[in-house]
Structure formats: structure tokens, C-alpha cells
Design a protein around this motif. Structure first.
Motif, mmCIF file in Angstrom:
data_model
loop_
_atom_site.group_PDB
_atom_site.id
_atom_site.type_symbol
_atom_site.label_atom_id
_atom_site.label_comp_id
_atom_site.label_asym_id
_atom_site.label_seq_id
_atom_site.Cartn_x
_atom_site.Cartn_y
_atom_site.Cartn_z
ATOM 1 N N LYS A 138 0.619 -1.160 0.102
ATOM 2 C CA LYS A 138 -0.140 -0.455 -0.142
ATOM 3 C C LYS A 138 0.810 1.503 0.116
ATOM 4 C CE LYS A 138 -4.011 -1.385 2.184
ATOM 5 N NZ LYS A 138 -4.759 -1.854 3.233
ATOM 6 N N ALA A 139 2.173 1.012 -0.089
ATOM 7 C CA ALA A 139 2.725 2.534 0.225
ATOM 8 C C ALA A 139 3.628 2.867 -1.249
ATOM 9 C CB ALA A 139 4.200 1.768 1.127
ATOM 10 N N LEU A 140 4.022 3.907 -0.759
ATOM 11 C CA LEU A 140 4.558 4.354 -2.241
ATOM 12 C C LEU A 140 5.868 3.611 -2.110
ATOM 13 C CD1 LEU A 140 4.010 8.239 -0.957
ATOM 14 C CD2 LEU A 140 2.624 6.610 -2.843
ATOM 15 N N PRO A 141 5.677 3.385 -4.419
ATOM 16 C CA PRO A 141 6.750 2.772 -4.474
ATOM 17 C C PRO A 141 8.123 2.703 -3.464
ATOM 18 C CG PRO A 141 5.663 3.331 -6.136
ATOM 19 C CD PRO A 141 4.996 4.231 -5.177
ATOM 20 N N GLU A 142 8.410 4.649 -3.914
ATOM 21 C CA GLU A 142 10.144 5.153 -3.285
ATOM 22 C C GLU A 142 10.342 4.495 -1.920
ATOM 23 O OE1 GLU A 142 7.759 8.935 -3.117
ATOM 24 O OE2 GLU A 142 8.043 6.934 -4.286
ATOM 25 N N VAL A 143 9.148 3.905 -0.591
ATOM 26 C CA VAL A 143 9.417 3.447 0.571
ATOM 27 C C VAL A 143 10.439 2.392 -0.017
ATOM 28 C CG1 VAL A 143 8.223 2.272 2.116
ATOM 29 C CG2 VAL A 143 7.167 4.366 1.515
ATOM 30 N N ASP A 144 10.164 1.468 -0.937
ATOM 31 C CA ASP A 144 11.106 0.515 -1.104
ATOM 32 C C ASP A 144 12.457 0.775 -0.969
ATOM 33 O OD1 ASP A 144 8.455 -0.642 -2.224
ATOM 34 O OD2 ASP A 144 8.605 -1.162 -4.176
ATOM 35 N N SER A 145 12.683 1.009 -1.753
ATOM 36 C CA SER A 145 14.142 1.433 -1.890
ATOM 37 C C SER A 145 14.623 2.230 -0.496
ATOM 38 C CB SER A 145 14.354 2.865 -2.841
ATOM 39 O OG SER A 145 13.949 3.644 -2.571
ATOM 40 N N PHE A 146 13.875 3.359 0.110
ATOM 41 C CA PHE A 146 14.014 3.702 1.698
ATOM 42 C C PHE A 146 14.200 2.259 2.662
ATOM 43 C CE2 PHE A 146 12.627 4.418 5.857
ATOM 44 C CZ PHE A 146 13.543 5.157 6.348
ATOM 45 N N LEU A 147 13.354 1.284 2.738
ATOM 46 C CA LEU A 147 13.946 0.135 3.701
ATOM 47 C C LEU A 147 15.076 -0.756 3.027
ATOM 48 C CD1 LEU A 147 12.622 -1.181 5.601
ATOM 49 C CD2 LEU A 147 11.010 -3.315 4.106
ATOM 50 N N LEU A 148 15.009 -0.307 1.556
ATOM 51 C CA LEU A 148 16.305 -1.660 1.082
ATOM 52 C C LEU A 148 17.135 -1.176 1.780
ATOM 53 C CD1 LEU A 148 17.523 -4.032 -0.113
ATOM 54 C CD2 LEU A 148 17.783 -2.009 -2.898
ATOM 55 N N GLY A 149 17.539 0.423 2.137
ATOM 56 C CA GLY A 149 18.914 1.149 2.266
ATOM 57 C C GLY A 149 19.181 0.757 4.030
ATOM 58 N N CYS A 150 17.694 0.760 4.168
ATOM 59 C CA CYS A 150 18.045 0.735 5.922
ATOM 60 C C CYS A 150 18.820 -0.964 5.889
ATOM 61 C CB CYS A 150 16.834 0.707 6.757
ATOM 62 S SG CYS A 150 16.258 2.438 6.333
ATOM 63 N N LEU A 151 18.018 -1.988 4.891
ATOM 64 C CA LEU A 151 18.405 -3.122 5.646
ATOM 65 C C LEU A 151 19.844 -3.303 4.737
ATOM 66 C CD1 LEU A 151 15.274 -4.888 4.123
ATOM 67 C CD2 LEU A 151 15.559 -4.467 7.067
ATOM 68 N N GLN A 152 20.165 -2.880 4.071
ATOM 69 C CA GLN A 152 21.219 -3.104 3.227
ATOM 70 C C GLN A 152 22.482 -2.452 4.867
ATOM 71 O OE1 GLN A 152 21.317 -1.682 -0.126
ATOM 72 N NE2 GLN A 152 21.049 -3.673 -1.356
ATOM 73 N N ASP A 153 22.189 -1.491 5.106
ATOM 74 C CA ASP A 153 22.857 -0.645 5.943
ATOM 75 C C ASP A 153 23.259 -1.296 7.058
ATOM 76 O OD1 ASP A 153 23.402 0.621 3.393
ATOM 77 O OD2 ASP A 153 22.831 2.093 4.473
ATOM 78 N N LYS A 154 22.260 -2.200 7.522
ATOM 79 C CA LYS A 154 21.877 -2.390 9.384
ATOM 80 C C LYS A 154 21.916 -0.547 9.921
ATOM 81 C CE LYS A 154 25.540 -4.919 8.765
ATOM 82 N NZ LYS A 154 26.141 -4.647 7.735
ATOM 83 N N ALA A 155 21.489 -0.117 8.871
ATOM 84 C CA ALA A 155 21.455 1.483 10.475
ATOM 85 C C ALA A 155 19.978 2.311 9.641
ATOM 86 C CB ALA A 155 22.216 2.318 10.011
ATOM 87 N N ILE A 156 19.225 3.006 10.024
ATOM 88 C CA ILE A 156 18.933 4.361 9.338
ATOM 89 C C ILE A 156 19.599 5.803 9.503
ATOM 90 C CG2 ILE A 156 16.554 5.267 9.702
ATOM 91 C CD1 ILE A 156 15.723 3.060 11.826
ATOM 92 N N HIS A 157 19.721 6.092 8.357
ATOM 93 C CA HIS A 157 20.328 7.419 8.469
ATOM 94 C C HIS A 157 19.282 8.343 8.230
ATOM 95 C CE1 HIS A 157 23.975 5.366 8.989
ATOM 96 N NE2 HIS A 157 23.133 4.221 7.499
ATOM 97 N N ASP A 158 19.399 9.178 8.839
ATOM 98 C CA ASP A 158 18.016 10.671 8.432
ATOM 99 C C ASP A 158 18.667 12.115 9.534
ATOM 100 O OD1 ASP A 158 15.143 11.451 8.215
ATOM 101 O OD2 ASP A 158 15.344 11.982 9.725
#
Length: 296
Positions: A138-158
Motif C-alpha cells: 500500500k505504501a508508495l514505491p519509493e518506500v521500497d528503496s528506503f527500506l532496502l537501504g536500511c536493511l543493507q546498511d543495518k542502520a537508519i540515516h536521517d
């Protein structure tokens, strides 16, 4: 090398936690995802469950969390949700009060708290954590790449919260989707994938009778047959009946007066008036099919 005994033990524990063994695939992919936590903690283990609503995707996550003794954090995505909904939980009352001059915040941070993704990463630093992102499509498509980045980095950067790492040995992420849209190829490659359809009629009948042992066998089969007639027309239907709805329908039939049995079945099988034409039987005919369950 893991043995068959390891996998068999995982199955037994998950069944003991309440999960119904209707398909091999959830067990296999769930087992492998947990092996990632133990043996390959350099990445955040992620499972994607796709399939029909009511097929048991969310329940699988709940049972895994129970089996692991993990903290379960669940978030229901809403239509057109953006990444900020995973990052922040806005305090709307504080915002309104601040605009009215009643309770003026001292800093922007007073207007929000950590979102579900930040909470999950924080909790993983203290113990086993399962993050369930329900209906992610249901989320916007750009949320895919955001979540992917967090999973790959094992960290959230904001810029508002800085960097929030996680402990990948303590964090399992489960995503569910109902085929609202296709997720990005990059995110799909990053996750273990499971498709859950509706159970085979014999399995669904056994599941219904496990929950309601006093329901007549033949009428259970009839109820499931009617549901499958609607499911076969899912391209036309606004909604098709799920297994939990059939269980609730059977329970209602045991206590409802015989003369309203047809209405009970119709109410649980047909959620929207537009779908009524897809159910060929009349209300009177439906009542006749469930006489015994209704006490007649």
C-alpha cells in the motif's frame, strides 16, 4: 551443515506456537531466515509473504515471535504511505496545541517520537525483535528503496534522528503484501519470498473442524465449496471469503436459528452487495444446505 533434526525441531516449535502446517514453504523459508540470524548476522534477515488476504501471512509472524520469545512490533501500512511514516510518529495534539499557543514545543523533536522502524532497530540492540510491516504494497514505491537501504546498511540515516544502527543477529523483518502493486526488483532480490494461497479444500476443512469440532463434516465441505466458487471468480469479486471468515461463519451457524442460516452464510461469504450475483444460490437454498448445523 544443518540436519533434518534441526528443521524438524523448528517445525515442532512453530506448530506448538499455534501455526497450522498447511504448506511446506512457510516452514522452510522461516527456518532459513532464522539460520541467517545465527550464521550470517552481517545482514538483516527479511521474509516477504505474498498472497490472498486471510491466508495466514500475519499469523505466521505472530507465531514466529511467540516461538522466539521476541518483541513483536507490527505496523499496518496505509495507502500512499511514505518513508516518514516508518520514521516518525507525529504528535498531532501537541502540534495543534502549539499552533494555538497552548503548549508551545521547545524544539521540533517535541512534536514526534520514534516511528516503528526506528523502534525496531533500537529494540534489536537489547534483544530478539520481529518487525512486521503489514500490507507493505500500500505504501508508495519509493518506500521500497528506503527500506532496502536500511536493511543493507543495518542502520537508519536521517537528518532529524541521526544514525540508528540495529543488531542484525536480533532482528527479523517480515513484510506482507496483498498484490496491490509489484515491489521493486532490488527489494525482492533482498528478501526470502513465500506465496500463500488458500488451503486445499481438505486442509481447510480439517482446519475448520479443528477450531469447531462439533460442526457437521458435510456442511463444512459445503461451506468451503461455496467459498471456492467465489474465489474462482476473484477477478470479478471485490472480495472473496478467507478461512477465518469461514470459521466464524461455522460458529455462527451452530448458534443461529435454522430460519436465518441462509442469511448467516450469505453475510460471511459476500462482503459487498456487488458480489451477491456471483453466489448463485438464493438465501432460501443456502438455508437448506445448512439445516443440521442450525439445529433443525
Amino acid at each position: 551443515m544443518k540436519t533434518n533434526n534441526d528443521y524438524a525441531m523448528f517445525r515442532r516449535k512453530l506448530i506448538a506456537a499455534g501455526y497450522e502446517p498447511l504448506s511446506q514453504e512457510p516452514f522452510l523459508q522461516g527456518y532459513l531466515a532464522l539460520q541467517d540470524l545465527k550464521e550470517n548476522a552481517s545482514q538483516v534477515s527479511t521474509l516477504l509473504f505474498d498472497g490472498e488476504p486471510g491466508a495466514g501471512k500475519t499469523y505466521f509472524a505472530e507465531c514466529v515471535a511467540k516461538m522466539l520469545g521476541a518483541k513483536l512490533l507490527r505496523y499496518q501500512l496505509t495507502p500512499n504511505a511514505g518513508a516518514e511514516q516508518l520514521l516518525y510518529d507525529l504528535h498531532f495534539l501537541r502540534i495543534i496545541q502549539g499552533m494555538a499557543g497552548v503548549d508551545v514545543p521547545k524544539s521540533p523533536q517535541d512534536l514526534f517520537s520514534s516511528g516503528i522502524l526506528v523502534q525496531a532497530f533500537q529494540e534489536s540492540l537489547h534483544g530478539p525483535t520481529l518487525l512486521l510491516l503489514d500490507e507493505f504494497d500500500k505504501a508508495l514505491p519509493e518506500v521500497d528503496s528506503f527500506l532496502l537501504g536500511c536493511l543493507q546498511d543495518k542502520a537508519i540515516h536521517d537528518p532529524h534522528i541521526g544514525s540508528q544502527p540495529c543488531d542484525p543477529a536480533n532482528l527479523l523483518v517480515i513484510i506482507t503484501k496483498n498484490d496491490q502493486r509489484t515491489l521493486s526488483n532490488a527489494l525482492m532480490r533482498r528478501t526470502r519470498r513465500v506465496y500463500l494461497g488458500f488451503p486445499h479444500p481438505d486442509q481447510e476443512c480439517a482446519l475448520l473442524l479443528k477450531h469447531i469440532p462439533t460442526f457437521p463434516l458435510q456442511e463444512a465441505r459445503t461451506l468451503i465449496s461455496l467459498a471456492n466458487k467465489l474465489r474462482a471468480q476473484k477477478e470479478k469479486a471485490l472480495k472473496v471469503p478467507s478461512t477465518p471468515e469461514l470459521i466464524r461463519c461455522a460458529n455462527d451457524l451452530l448458534v443461529a436459528p435454522a430460519e436465518v442460516a441462509g442469511s448467516v452464510v450469505e453475510q460471511w461469504l459476500v462482503a459487498f452487495p456487488q458480489d451477491r450475483s456471483l453466489l448463485k444460490q438464493s438465501t432460501a437454498e443456502l438455508a437448506g444446505l445448512f439445516k443440521y448445523a442450525s439445529g433443525r
